[in-house]
Design a protein around this motif. Structure first.
Motif, PDB file in Angstrom:
ATOM      1  N   UNK A 112     -55.254 -21.548  16.465  1.00  0.00           N
ATOM      2  CA  UNK A 112     -54.770 -22.607  15.566  1.00  0.00           C
ATOM      3  C   UNK A 112     -53.883 -22.033  14.456  1.00  0.00           C
ATOM      4  N   UNK A 113     -54.338 -20.897  13.894  1.00  0.00           N
ATOM      5  CA  UNK A 113     -53.607 -20.298  12.769  1.00  0.00           C
ATOM      6  C   UNK A 113     -52.187 -19.888  13.152  1.00  0.00           C
ATOM      7  N   UNK A 114     -52.001 -19.472  14.391  1.00  0.00           N
ATOM      8  CA  UNK A 114     -50.662 -19.044  14.825  1.00  0.00           C
ATOM      9  C   UNK A 114     -49.735 -20.258  14.901  1.00  0.00           C
ATOM     10  N   UNK A 115     -50.290 -21.390  15.313  1.00  0.00           N
ATOM     11  CA  UNK A 115     -49.459 -22.595  15.445  1.00  0.00           C
ATOM     12  C   UNK A 115     -49.221 -23.294  14.110  1.00  0.00           C
ATOM     13  N   UNK A 116     -50.262 -23.320  13.248  1.00  0.00           N
ATOM     14  CA  UNK A 116     -50.159 -24.173  12.052  1.00  0.00           C
ATOM     15  C   UNK A 116     -50.329 -23.421  10.725  1.00  0.00           C
ATOM     16  N   UNK A 117     -50.464 -22.124  10.786  1.00  0.00           N
ATOM     17  CA  UNK A 117     -50.570 -21.363   9.532  1.00  0.00           C
ATOM     18  C   UNK A 117     -51.906 -21.487   8.822  1.00  0.00           C
ATOM     19  N   UNK A 118     -52.964 -21.817   9.572  1.00  0.00           N
ATOM     20  CA  UNK A 118     -54.281 -21.994   8.935  1.00  0.00           C
ATOM     21  C   UNK A 118     -54.997 -20.643   8.797  1.00  0.00           C
ATOM     22  N   UNK A 119     -54.420 -19.791   7.990  1.00  0.00           N
ATOM     23  CA  UNK A 119     -54.991 -18.461   7.762  1.00  0.00           C
ATOM     24  C   UNK A 119     -54.805 -18.091   6.299  1.00  0.00           C
ATOM     25  N   UNK A 120     -55.689 -17.235   5.837  1.00  0.00           N
ATOM     26  CA  UNK A 120     -55.606 -16.744   4.460  1.00  0.00           C
ATOM     27  C   UNK A 120     -55.757 -15.233   4.503  1.00  0.00           C
ATOM     28  N   UNK A 121     -55.276 -14.558   3.509  1.00  0.00           N
ATOM     29  CA  UNK A 121     -55.408 -13.102   3.537  1.00  0.00           C
ATOM     30  C   UNK A 121     -55.447 -12.527   2.136  1.00  0.00           C
ATOM     31  N   UNK A 122     -55.760 -11.244   2.079  1.00  0.00           N
ATOM     32  CA  UNK A 122     -55.760 -10.491   0.824  1.00  0.00           C
ATOM     33  C   UNK A 122     -55.033  -9.177   1.039  1.00  0.00           C
ATOM     34  N   UNK A 123     -54.605  -8.579  -0.033  1.00  0.00           N
ATOM     35  CA  UNK A 123     -54.036  -7.240   0.023  1.00  0.00           C
ATOM     36  C   UNK A 123     -54.684  -6.448  -1.096  1.00  0.00           C
ATOM     37  N   UNK A 124     -55.406  -5.381  -0.732  1.00  0.00           N
ATOM     38  CA  UNK A 124     -56.082  -4.553  -1.746  1.00  0.00           C
ATOM     39  C   UNK A 124     -55.606  -3.111  -1.561  1.00  0.00           C
TER      40      UNK A 124
END
Ligand code: PMP
Length: 286
Positions: free
Chosen positions: A27-39
């Motif tokens: 789903x995330x690849x199609x609609x951008x339903x992803x979250x992330x962090x950078x540490x």
């Protein structure tokens, strides 16, 4: 940069990166339903690790990708990935995404997956930029009105504009873009916040429609501690000529001087920037 033999944390377990593959129905690849962090880890310690873990959870709340792990669990997992890869200094990327069970636009019926990756990433822009300063271009895209999206979520779906802009920068000889917001005020770069110096004052845009970076908040504290007056306010592009120095802040970028903006404004001084940068590097290495 990436090693498929590296160890990642995936839904609660340490596994080899090559053992995990994502479905084309994700789903995330199609609609951008992803979250992330950078540490970033320095000398075996992840700077403000719990703040990053908390922000991941909050981004998930904002775009309905419930992470399902506590701040403490995520931070512990981040350290386990560093250890498993024998990294003491490096970049850590936690992320969470809606899985492949359904491909309607609604996401609630899809699983949430969580992974944490780590790799060595010593310099985002290249060490020569420390003396040259970054060259920032203008862009027709603006940071959106908070009524049109969740501007405080570090959500993948918000990054495709940054990605287009970075590609354009590369083709045209710039390092990054300086974006305005939907009202015409200075906002931020594609993945870092901005600061401007005027005498003993440090001006930065109000983070009311873009990410209020953890580095941004750290730098404001450092600057106040050094005796500068920190002013958060709306800044118009016409004011860019009134500043003596400018710099960007972000976990990956750390603190980088800006040398030129919009082919019109040049900043050759670095005194305040380097003073704050030195303090920042002392703090993260403590
Ligand atoms: N703005 C954007 C759009 C970013 O992606 C980042 C990097 N996370 C930042 C600002 C700076 O945030 P931080 O200092 O928390 O890394």
């Amino acid at each position: 940069m990436f090693d498929t033999n590296s160890i990642i944390w995936f839904n609660g377990k340490l596994v080899r990166a090559s053992e995990v593959s994502l479905s084309v129905f994700t789903h995330a690849v199609h609609y951008g339903t992803a979250i992330f962090e950078g540490c970033r880890a320095y000398n075996g310690k992840i700077f403000k690790c719990d703040e990053h873990s908390a922000r991941l959870i909050n981004s998930g709340v904002l775009i309905d990708v419930p992470v399902g792990y506590s701040k403490e669990e995520l931070s512990k997992a981040a350290y386990s990935v560093l250890d498993a890869n024998g990294l003491r200094d490096g970049y850590v990327r936690p992320f969470a995404w809606r899985g492949d069970e359904n491909l309607g636009i609604k996401s609630y019926a899809n699983s949430v997956n969580v992974a944490i990756l780590a790799w060595s990433w010593p310099s985002y822009f290249g060490p020569e930029k420390l003396s040259e300063g970054l060259k920032l271009s203008a862009t027709k895209y603006v940071r959106p009105d908070p009524r049109s999206t969740q501007t405080q979520a570090k959500a993948s779906g918000l990054y495709f504009v940054g990605s287009i802009m970075q590609n354009k920068c590369k083709n045209e000889g710039y390092d990054d873009v300086l974006m305005l917001d939907w009202r015409g005020y200075i906002a931020e770069c594609a993945s870092c916040n901005v600061f401007f110096i005027k005498g003993d004052e440090i001006h930065t845009p109000i983070a009311d429609c873009f990410l209020n970076g953890i580095t941004r908040q750290t730098v404001m504290d450092i600057a106040r501690g050094l005796g500068y007056r920190v002013i958060e306010r709306h800044i118009m592009p016409q004011e860019l000529g009134s500043f003596s120095e400018a710099f960007t802040t972000g976990t990956a970028v750390e603190i980088m001087p800006i040398g030129e903006i919009f082919d019109s404004f040049n900043y050759s001084k670095r005194d305040v920037t380097m003073r704050i940068r030195d303090e920042y590097l002392k703090m993260v290495n403590r």
